[in-house]
Scaffold this motif. Structure first.
Motif, PDB file in Angstrom:
ATOM      1  N   SER A  74       6.778  16.768  -0.288  1.00  0.00           N
ATOM      2  CA  SER A  74       5.385  16.325  -0.152  1.00  0.00           C
ATOM      3  C   SER A  74       5.249  15.346   1.009  1.00  0.00           C
ATOM      4  N   TRP A  75       4.095  15.405   1.675  1.00  0.00           N
ATOM      5  CA  TRP A  75       3.800  14.534   2.804  1.00  0.00           C
ATOM      6  C   TRP A  75       3.098  13.279   2.304  1.00  0.00           C
ATOM      7  N   PRO A  76       3.619  12.077   2.607  1.00  0.00           N
ATOM      8  CA  PRO A  76       2.961  10.848   2.145  1.00  0.00           C
ATOM      9  C   PRO A  76       1.559  10.715   2.745  1.00  0.00           C
ATOM     10  N   ALA A  77       0.565  10.483   1.886  1.00  0.00           N
ATOM     11  CA  ALA A  77      -0.828  10.590   2.316  1.00  0.00           C
ATOM     12  C   ALA A  77      -1.554   9.271   2.455  1.00  0.00           C
ATOM     13  N   LEU A  78      -1.169   8.249   1.681  1.00  0.00           N
ATOM     14  CA  LEU A  78      -2.049   7.103   1.483  1.00  0.00           C
ATOM     15  C   LEU A  78      -1.597   5.848   2.224  1.00  0.00           C
ATOM     16  N   GLU A  79      -2.447   5.395   3.127  1.00  0.00           N
ATOM     17  CA  GLU A  79      -2.191   4.118   3.787  1.00  0.00           C
ATOM     18  C   GLU A  79      -2.275   2.977   2.782  1.00  0.00           C
ATOM     19  N   GLU A  80      -3.084   3.151   1.724  1.00  0.00           N
ATOM     20  CA  GLU A  80      -3.196   2.103   0.696  1.00  0.00           C
ATOM     21  C   GLU A  80      -1.849   1.814   0.042  1.00  0.00           C
ATOM     22  N   VAL A  81      -0.983   2.808  -0.034  1.00  0.00           N
ATOM     23  CA  VAL A  81       0.329   2.633  -0.651  1.00  0.00           C
ATOM     24  C   VAL A  81       1.362   2.121   0.351  1.00  0.00           C
ATOM     25  N   TRP A  82       1.387   2.718   1.562  1.00  0.00           N
ATOM     26  CA  TRP A  82       2.463   2.436   2.510  1.00  0.00           C
ATOM     27  C   TRP A  82       2.103   1.406   3.574  1.00  0.00           C
ATOM     28  N   GLY A  83       0.812   1.144   3.769  1.00  0.00           N
ATOM     29  CA  GLY A  83       0.423   0.167   4.778  1.00  0.00           C
ATOM     30  C   GLY A  83       0.944   0.536   6.151  1.00  0.00           C
ATOM     31  N   ASP A  84       1.465  -0.456   6.876  1.00  0.00           N
ATOM     32  CA  ASP A  84       1.929  -0.183   8.234  1.00  0.00           C
ATOM     33  C   ASP A  84       3.266   0.547   8.265  1.00  0.00           C
ATOM     34  N   GLN A  85       3.830   0.865   7.104  1.00  0.00           N
ATOM     35  CA  GLN A  85       5.048   1.672   7.053  1.00  0.00           C
ATOM     36  C   GLN A  85       4.756   3.169   6.989  1.00  0.00           C
ATOM     37  N   LEU A  86       3.488   3.555   6.937  1.00  0.00           N
ATOM     38  CA  LEU A  86       3.164   4.975   6.810  1.00  0.00           C
ATOM     39  C   LEU A  86       3.735   5.816   7.956  1.00  0.00           C
ATOM     40  N   PRO A  87       3.597   5.413   9.227  1.00  0.00           N
ATOM     41  CA  PRO A  87       4.212   6.220  10.296  1.00  0.00           C
ATOM     42  C   PRO A  87       5.725   6.348  10.128  1.00  0.00           C
ATOM     43  N   GLY A  88       6.386   5.274   9.734  1.00  0.00           N
ATOM     44  CA  GLY A  88       7.837   5.311   9.570  1.00  0.00           C
ATOM     45  C   GLY A  88       8.278   6.196   8.425  1.00  0.00           C
ATOM     46  N   VAL A  89       7.548   6.159   7.306  1.00  0.00           N
ATOM     47  CA  VAL A  89       7.965   6.989   6.175  1.00  0.00           C
ATOM     48  C   VAL A  89       7.700   8.463   6.475  1.00  0.00           C
ATOM     49  N   ARG A  90       6.675   8.742   7.275  1.00  0.00           N
ATOM     50  CA  ARG A  90       6.449  10.130   7.681  1.00  0.00           C
ATOM     51  C   ARG A  90       7.567  10.621   8.606  1.00  0.00           C
ATOM     52  N   GLU A  91       8.062   9.744   9.465  1.00  0.00           N
ATOM     53  CA  GLU A  91       9.204  10.123  10.297  1.00  0.00           C
ATOM     54  C   GLU A  91      10.424  10.418   9.432  1.00  0.00           C
ATOM     55  N   ASP A  92      10.652   9.595   8.414  1.00  0.00           N
ATOM     56  CA  ASP A  92      11.782   9.830   7.514  1.00  0.00           C
ATOM     57  C   ASP A  92      11.645  11.160   6.787  1.00  0.00           C
ATOM     58  N   ILE A  93      10.446  11.455   6.283  1.00  0.00           N
ATOM     59  CA  ILE A  93      10.232  12.705   5.552  1.00  0.00           C
ATOM     60  C   ILE A  93      10.413  13.904   6.480  1.00  0.00           C
ATOM     61  N   ALA A  94       9.910  13.811   7.709  1.00  0.00           N
ATOM     62  CA  ALA A  94      10.085  14.901   8.673  1.00  0.00           C
ATOM     63  C   ALA A  94      11.569  15.134   8.957  1.00  0.00           C
ATOM     64  N   LEU A 136       4.962  11.106  -1.581  1.00  0.00           N
ATOM     65  CA  LEU A 136       6.068  11.973  -1.188  1.00  0.00           C
ATOM     66  C   LEU A 136       7.015  12.360  -2.313  1.00  0.00           C
ATOM     67  N   TRP A 137       6.778  11.918  -3.537  1.00  0.00           N
ATOM     68  CA  TRP A 137       7.787  12.001  -4.584  1.00  0.00           C
ATOM     69  C   TRP A 137       7.734  13.336  -5.327  1.00  0.00           C
ATOM     70  N   ALA A 138       8.094  14.414  -4.642  1.00  0.00           N
ATOM     71  CA  ALA A 138       7.974  15.769  -5.191  1.00  0.00           C
ATOM     72  C   ALA A 138       8.842  15.988  -6.422  1.00  0.00           C
ATOM     73  N   ARG A 139       9.948  15.279  -6.540  1.00  0.00           N
ATOM     74  CA  ARG A 139      10.801  15.419  -7.723  1.00  0.00           C
ATOM     75  C   ARG A 139      10.025  15.089  -9.000  1.00  0.00           C
ATOM     76  N   ASP A 140       9.163  14.100  -8.907  1.00  0.00           N
ATOM     77  CA  ASP A 140       8.454  13.615 -10.092  1.00  0.00           C
ATOM     78  C   ASP A 140       7.111  14.285 -10.304  1.00  0.00           C
ATOM     79  N   THR A 141       6.426  14.610  -9.223  1.00  0.00           N
ATOM     80  CA  THR A 141       5.070  15.138  -9.348  1.00  0.00           C
ATOM     81  C   THR A 141       5.031  16.651  -9.462  1.00  0.00           C
ATOM     82  N   GLY A 142       6.008  17.326  -8.871  1.00  0.00           N
ATOM     83  CA  GLY A 142       6.037  18.779  -8.902  1.00  0.00           C
ATOM     84  C   GLY A 142       6.614  19.309 -10.200  1.00  0.00           C
TER      85      GLY A 142
END
Length: 399
Positions: A74-94, A136-142
């Motif tokens: 899953s692609w992390p969607a919410l800036e409310e959750v990740w704040g300024d780490q959202l770009p970095g966590v998307r790089e990690d997921i990619a 991004l937590w597909a293990r738990d949500t899927g």
């Protein structure tokens, strides 16, 4: 780090705060269908999107080491959750998606307005589909996949934001929606939990923490015995090994996949605190798990062999924070390989590759940097969910 909302290892955003955002999900902790509870029998396989059981199905969850058809992410969607780490966590997921795609097909779920960015960052080796997700937590949500005589099915564990602690407006529907899209029968569980809260050996044994199952925030009024009976039926196991875990100190209430894993039947890998770690609830949880599992037998009567997997030295980890999940145990077994985290402590990183490689002979070990994912309290296993292949059936004997 900016004004960031609590992550997976930060506790207790209040229900009032969630309601203020207008993001609280309207389902109870025991069901997701318009206020109704789960179906009465977990063995009733249902076509996705329907509430009527069609047939009795005895199913089992294969070990993660068995062949996969694909991995869901899953692609992390919410800036409310990740704040300024959202770009970095998307790089990690990619990066993680690309690493997994080197071994098997990857399907990444992304919100329609974010899917193009996900495609650009992940590249052509990863299939991106439009599907509403929150994080991004597909293990738990899927769905958690099982196989029975009638084929593949997905268990919907009624995700409720880890007991109402996190945003789950879209994520509460991911299991149902994904199964509908792929035409896979859906089994609505009679319990509430997450995929990261179970660990199976594929030969009849399941491990779990009491803290994440026998908990009023997920299964109010249900005893451990009742939950155990449901887990046995859902996942086709004969024995459940319970460890205490830790309730109320992280958002997952101590999932088993960050504490103890099966490397193979009869062999358990245990997260071990770094040397000289001061005693706390997490060192106590590890010690308690060692004591219980070290004296336990599995469904086949084997005494379990415990293998230590030490965590890195926090002083050598870049980007750490109070929510950082510094465990190598949250690795992921793929077709022909194992994807292992890299934290930046070179000695510990190399040691983890050696231990995990020895436990999974014949598989290529690939390390991936996931420090932003880890800062949110999760890891590689939390971000992935396997769809197992159905074993080929033997041809009928000639008349």
């Amino acid at each position: 780090m900016g004004n960031r909302l609590p992550s997976r290892r930060t506790l207790l955003r209040s229900g009032a705060a969630l309601a203020a955002w207008g993001l609280i999900e309207g389902c109870s902790s025991t069901g997701t269908e318009e206020g109704a509870g789960p179906t009465a029998s977990s063995s009733a396989a249902q076509p996705a999107g329907t509430g009527a059981p069609t047939s009795a199905l005895r199913q089992t969850m294969p070990a993660e080491s068995m062949p996969h058809t694909r991995t869901f992410m899953s692609w992390p969607a919410l800036e409310e959750v990740w704040g300024d780490q959202l770009p970095g966590v998307r790089e990690d997921i990619a990066g993680l998606a690309q690493a997994v795609a080197g071994f098997e097909p990857v399907v990444l779920m992304a919100r329609p307005d974010q899917a193009d960015q996900a495609r650009q960052m992940c590249g052509s080796s990863v299939e991106v589909i439009d599907l509403m997700v929150d994080d991004l937590w597909a293990r738990d949500t899927g769905p958690t996949f099982v196989i029975g005589d009638q084929g593949l099915a997905g268990v919907d564990l009624n995700f409720n934001g880890w007991g109402g602690k996190q945003v789950h407006t879209a994520d509460a529907q991911v299991a149902r929606t994904l199964l509908e899209r792929y035409g896979i029968p859906r089994i609505q569980a009679p319990v509430t939990g997450e995929g990261g809260a179970i660990e199976v050996d594929g030969e009849g044994t399941l491990m779990a923490t009491e803290s994440s199952w026998v908990n009023e925030n997920r299964n109010p009024g249900k005893s451990r015995d009742l939950i155990e009976a449901d887990l046995k039926e859902l996942f086709g196991v004969r024995k459940v090994l319970w460890v205490e875990g830790v309730a109320g100190q992280d958002i997952t209430d101590c999932h088993i996949d960050a504490l103890a894993r099966f490397a193979e039947p009869g062999v358990v890998v245990l997260h071990t605190p770094a040397p000289d770690t001061p005693p706390d609830v997490w060192t106590t949880a590890s010690a308690q798990a060692r004591q219980v599992l070290g004296s336990a037998t599995d469904a086949e009567g084997r005494t379990l062999r415990i293998v230590d997997l030490p965590e890195p030295d926090f002083d050598l980890v870049e980007g750490r924070g109070k929510d950082f999940l510094a465990t190598y145990l949250n690795y992921y077994v793929v077709n022909g390989g194992v994807i292992v985290p890299r934290f930046g402590d070179r000695a510990a990183d190399d040691r983890a590759v050696g231990v995990i490689g020895d436990l999974h002979p014949g598989r290529k070990v690939t390390q991936v940097s996931i420090n932003t994912i880890a800062s949110g309290g999760g890891g590689i296993h939390c971000a992935t969910q396997q769809q197992p292949q159905r074993p080929p059936t033997s041809p009928s004997a000639a008349p």
